[in-house]
Design an enzyme around this catalytic site. Structure first.
Site, PDB file in Angstrom:
ATOM      1  CG  ASP A 407      -1.893   1.058   1.297  1.00 53.74           C
ATOM      2  OD1 ASP A 407      -2.268   1.558   0.231  1.00 53.74           O
ATOM      3  OD2 ASP A 407      -2.305   1.434   2.419  1.00 53.74           O
ATOM      4  CD  GLU A 410      -0.328   5.360  -3.928  1.00 50.08           C
ATOM      5  OE1 GLU A 410       0.163   5.558  -2.809  1.00 50.08           O
ATOM      6  OE2 GLU A 410      -1.081   4.410  -4.178  1.00 50.08           O
ATOM      7  CG  ASP A 485      -7.909   4.652   0.688  1.00 50.04           C
ATOM      8  OD1 ASP A 485      -7.860   3.411   0.751  1.00 50.04           O
ATOM      9  OD2 ASP A 485      -7.048   5.394   1.203  1.00 50.04           O
TER      10      ASP A 485
HETATM   11  C1  GLC Z   1      -4.542   3.352   2.935  1.00 47.23           C
HETATM   12  C2  GLC Z   1      -5.042   2.152   2.159  1.00 47.23           C
HETATM   13  C3  GLC Z   1      -6.052   1.404   2.962  1.00 47.23           C
HETATM   14  C4  GLC Z   1      -5.444   1.000   4.289  1.00 47.23           C
HETATM   15  C5  GLC Z   1      -4.918   2.225   5.042  1.00 47.23           C
HETATM   16  C6  GLC Z   1      -4.171   1.863   6.306  1.00 47.23           C
HETATM   17  O1  GLC Z   1      -5.541   4.280   3.089  1.00 47.23           O
HETATM   18  O2  GLC Z   1      -5.525   2.501   0.897  1.00 47.23           O
HETATM   19  O3  GLC Z   1      -6.514   0.285   2.251  1.00 47.23           O
HETATM   20  O4  GLC Z   1      -6.380   0.344   5.071  1.00 47.23           O
HETATM   21  O5  GLC Z   1      -4.044   2.950   4.194  1.00 47.23           O
HETATM   22  O6  GLC Z   1      -3.116   1.025   6.058  1.00 47.23           O
END
Ligand code: GLC
Length: 801
Positions: A407, A410, A485
């Site tokens: 995650d 980017e 998200d």
């Molecule tokens: C980001 C991710 C999400 C995750 C969060 C905490 O917002 O996109 O899926 O739960 O981070 O790690």
């Protein structure tokens, strides 16, 4: 940088007339008087690569997107010239290159249809500040031309009239039309006069695409640096365009283990251990199938990657084993940010080996993410990827984690303008050192690649499983992905549907959304409708930010739990069907979800459809995406379709109302299809499949269906231990014939097929197998004819009296 009226922009420079032409096997180089060179490479008969330089010298040819496994080679190539053009002819295409300005005009070699025509063609603007060019291309949009693809853009399927930017961006709670978001896939397909072609602009700088927005009949694309380097991919079938693009940028390196296609449950976050167990137990208690459970960032010690919170997870190995005993795989999140902490071993190793990204002037790139101030590995350095992959040893080999979720890659940085690295950050880029302007869009891809390498190393001989948020073209080789998200709203249900279709059209089929929505809280109705859509996405996971309430299948009362169970069960029944669709994707690049336009491009009604799609090859799905609905109108593509719930036959080529109370949704099966089904299992591998069921849908005429099977994990299938069965169904007035051709060395554990016949227009009286006059056991259940046959039959003939 927005260049509004391109034509009037004084800074634009153009190639002048061609003064030299050189042919070197498959590559033709044209040089203009003012030093512009165009290289046209004939990659295949239907694939041409165009590369321009403004300095007569090309940069070193390197691409993260193009795979070395791509098919190359053509059957025919001839170059001729007349007064105005050089004329390149292959067996599929004719490409004219204008002698005066390097513009190209591409035609179908057979019927001479003009497919793609440069308007201004290649032009550029020097950028003193960046030290390079802004490279641009503009093409004339043909009559009624439509455009599709481009990755994860949260907008209608057809992109015409819109402009987009590709710059991977952390986009919490993005909305309809937010642009850019998490992924950069600079590939689109175009369609006009019944023919489709694609353009893949392989440039990792920020790229922009304008589909007739700025000027009504002009489509253009440009990049904030790098080369004008694009591939023209011809169909004429859109499915071939997508398959060829996927071949070029890579199919998944392996089939996913079957369990990864089961249902996954996630939340930010399940902790401590007792909470994880409670969730797992509840699934089994309520008999809702589930294969994977996720640990979000709170499992770590202060959000330090590759550590465990001793307080919340005192003995992760034991917990993971106990979950495994219940049939759950444990998947953990790993972000790129490494906490600056001199007592933390990952940080120490990174510093000792100088593995973190640096600013142009020398210091490490420092940015805030969940753990506070962090440094970030330079995943564009192969040595760093190797180191990163080794970090998974304990997690995978010792603790038993089965998948990793990447995650924030980017890469996301908090509380800074642009939410990411500044432009000056340096990257190794496989020895082609560059700034972040060039590396930004591939950073997440290279992180997922390094993670994939680690999982593969330590899970072997099992197959690796990775999920990523950021991606560039080609990332599908290593990992699955989700759409980031999103929000618990009806609009987002629609967005998720189109995003999944669009990703599939962009070569990336292993995709799903956060079911129910990540931000905010769905009500039971929305959650149920989203599960109905989600079970038809290749990646099927509920996830939520967790701060608004629970989002498990049982969180919305009994009625909703029952509906959710019913649909997850359907997903598990359809696993052999989905696995076969995955095989077609992994072996031939055929997308798992097909937007209607991809399914039937000749039918103009499909060109603007968003909601309906084909799951695999035979199942037509249309989610209900409005509250308080008891059904909806939908478009049926041409052909005849059986209602899954009632067996009622619907004629395609029209829009109709379909009833669908909350416990139902519009699902239709293509006439003539044979849909393989497993029994409901609580998790993949719970049951030994002792008989494979097929729902067989009668059709007057012919239809073929397929089934791919193997051991569902491991690599034996690569050595030929798989089975591929092709079924030909031939329906006549008083007879139904099913023929089977089988290949491969895998022998499934069951011996028989149970054929359940739907829509048979006559009463079956006699069944003949392999012409030997053998009358098999025939039973009738609920008025349906069900026949049990040996799985290796060659021909079954069912006849009426
Ligand atoms: C980001 C991710 C999400 C995750 C969060 C905490 O917002 O996109 O899926 O739960 O981070 O790690």
């Amino acid at each position: 940088m927005i260049l509004n009226t391109e034509l009037e922009f004084k800074g634009n420079l153009f190639p002048t007339k061609i003064i030299s032409y050189v042919k070197n096997r498959d590559t033709l180089t044209f040089t203009s008087e003012n030093g512009v060179a165009l290289q046209v490479t004939v990659v295949r008969d239907s694939v041409l690569r165009f590369r321009f330089t403004t300095t007569s010298v090309f940069e070193k040819d390197f691409s993260y997107a193009i795979t070395k496994y791509a098919s190359r080679g053509y059957n025919f190539l001839e170059v001729t010239e007349d007064d105005a053009f050089y004329i390149i002819t292959t067996s599929k295409l004719i490409c004219n290159i204008s002698k005066t300005d390097l513009r190209s005009f591409i035609y179908d070699a057979k019927d001479k249809t003009l497919l793609c025509e440069d308007e201004l063609g290649f032009h550029w603007e020097e950028n003193y500040h960046f030290g390079g060019n802004i490279v641009k291309m503009s093409k004339t949009s043909q009559d009624s031309e439509s455009y599709y693809g481009l990755g994860d853009k949260p907008t209608d399927n057809n992109l015409k009239g819109k402009r987009f930017e590709n710059w991977v961006t952390d986009s919490y709670a993005f909305g309809k039309n937010t642009d850019p978001i998490y992924k950069a896939i600079p590939f689109y397909t175009a369609l006009h006069h019944g023919k489709s072609y694609g353009i893949f602009f392989d440039n990792t700088f920020k790229t922009e695409f304008d589909f007739c927005q700025e000027r009504r009949n002009i489509t253009s694309f440009w990049a904030h640096g790098g080369e004008m380097n694009y591939y023209f991919i011809y169909g004429p079938a859109m499915s071939d365009v997508v398959a060829n693009y996927t071949d070029l940028t890579g199919k998944p390196h392996e089939m996913p283990a079957l369990w990864t296609l089961g249902y996954h449950q996630c939340k930010w976050s399940y902790y401590p251990e007792s909470n994880v167990k409670e969730i797992a137990n509840k699934f089994r208690e309520l008999q809702i199938p589930c294969d994977a459970i996720y640990l979000d960032i709170d499992y770590m010690e202060g959000f330090r990657c590759f550590t465990w919170s001793k307080e919340y997870f005192p003995d992760p190995k034991r917990m993971v084993k106990e979950l495994a005993d219940q049939g759950f795989k444990t998947i953990v999140i790993i972000d790129p940010g490494i906490k600056i902490d001199k007592d933390y071993w990952v940080y120490q190793e990174g510093i000792e080996n100088d593995y973190f990204c640096k600013r142009a002037d020398g210091p490490y790139m420092k940015g805030k993410v969940w753990p506070g101030e962090c440094y970030f590995p330079d995943f564009t350095n192969p040595e760093v990827r190797e180191w990163w992959s080794d970090l998974f040893k304990e997690l995978v080999e010792d603790i038993g984690v089965k998948g990793v979720w990447n995650d924030m890659n980017e890469p996301a940085v908090m509380d800074v303008p642009g939410k990411s690295f500044p432009d000056d950050v340096r990257h190794e880029y496989e020895g082609n050192h560059c700034s972040h302007r060039k590396a930004h869009n591939i950073y997440g891809m290279q992180m997922a690649r390094a993670t994939y390498q680690g999982l593969k190393k330590f899970s072997y001989p099992k197959r690796p499983f990775v999920i990523t948020r950021a991606a560039y073209a080609g990332t599908q080789r290593y990992t699955s992905s989700w759409t980031g998200d999103n929000v618990a709203s009806w609009e987002h249900l629609t967005i998720a549907n189109v995003q999944a279709q669009r990703m599939c059209m962009s070569g990336f089929s292993f995709i799903g959304s956060d079911i129910g929505g990540f931000a905010e809280q769905p009500n039971g109705e929305l959650y149920a409708r989203w599960i109905q859509l989600g079970i038809f996405h290749p990646f099927c996971r509920t996830h939520s930010s967790g701060d608004h309430g629970d989002q498990e299948p049982w969180a919305f009362g009994r009625n909703i739990t029952d509906i959710v169970r019913k649909f997850i069960e359907l997903r598990y029944q359809l696993l052999p069907y989905l696995y076969t669709a995955f095989w077609k994707y992994a072996s031939e690049g055929i997308p798992i979800l097909k937007s209607l336009v991809l399914f039937d491009q000749e039918d103009r009604h499909t060109h603007h459809r968003n909601d309906e799609f084909i799951f695999g090859e035979k199942i037509l799905v249309c989610p209900v995406n409005a509250p308080n609905s008891r059904g909806r109108r939908m478009y049926f593509p041409r052909g005849n379709w059986y209602n899954l719930w009632t067996d009622e036959l619907v004629e395609g080529g029209q829009e109709l109302w379909v009833d669908a109370d909350l416990d139902s949704m519009p699902i239709f099966i293509k006439e003539g299809a044979m849909i393989p089904k497993y029994p409901v299992q609580q998790y993949v591998g719970e049951k030994i499949i002792d008989e494979l069921k097929f729902d067989v849908y009668y059709k007057p005429g012919k239809e073929s269906s397929q089934l791919f099977e193997d051991a569902h994990d491991g690599y034996d299938y690569i050595k030929g231990r798989y089975s591929f069965r092709e079924f030909n169904l031939i329906g006549k007035e008083k007879e139904l014939i099913i023929q089977q051709h089988k290949s491969g060395k895998f022998d499934a554990p069951y011996q028989t097929f149970k054929l359940e016949l739907h829509g048979l227009p006559f009463k079956a009286a006699k069944v003949t197998i392999d012409k030997e006059g053998f009358i098999c056991e025939e039973i009738v259940v609920n008025g349906e004819t069900t026949i049990i046959v040996d799985k290796n039959f060659r021909e079954v003939v069912i006849t009426s009296l």
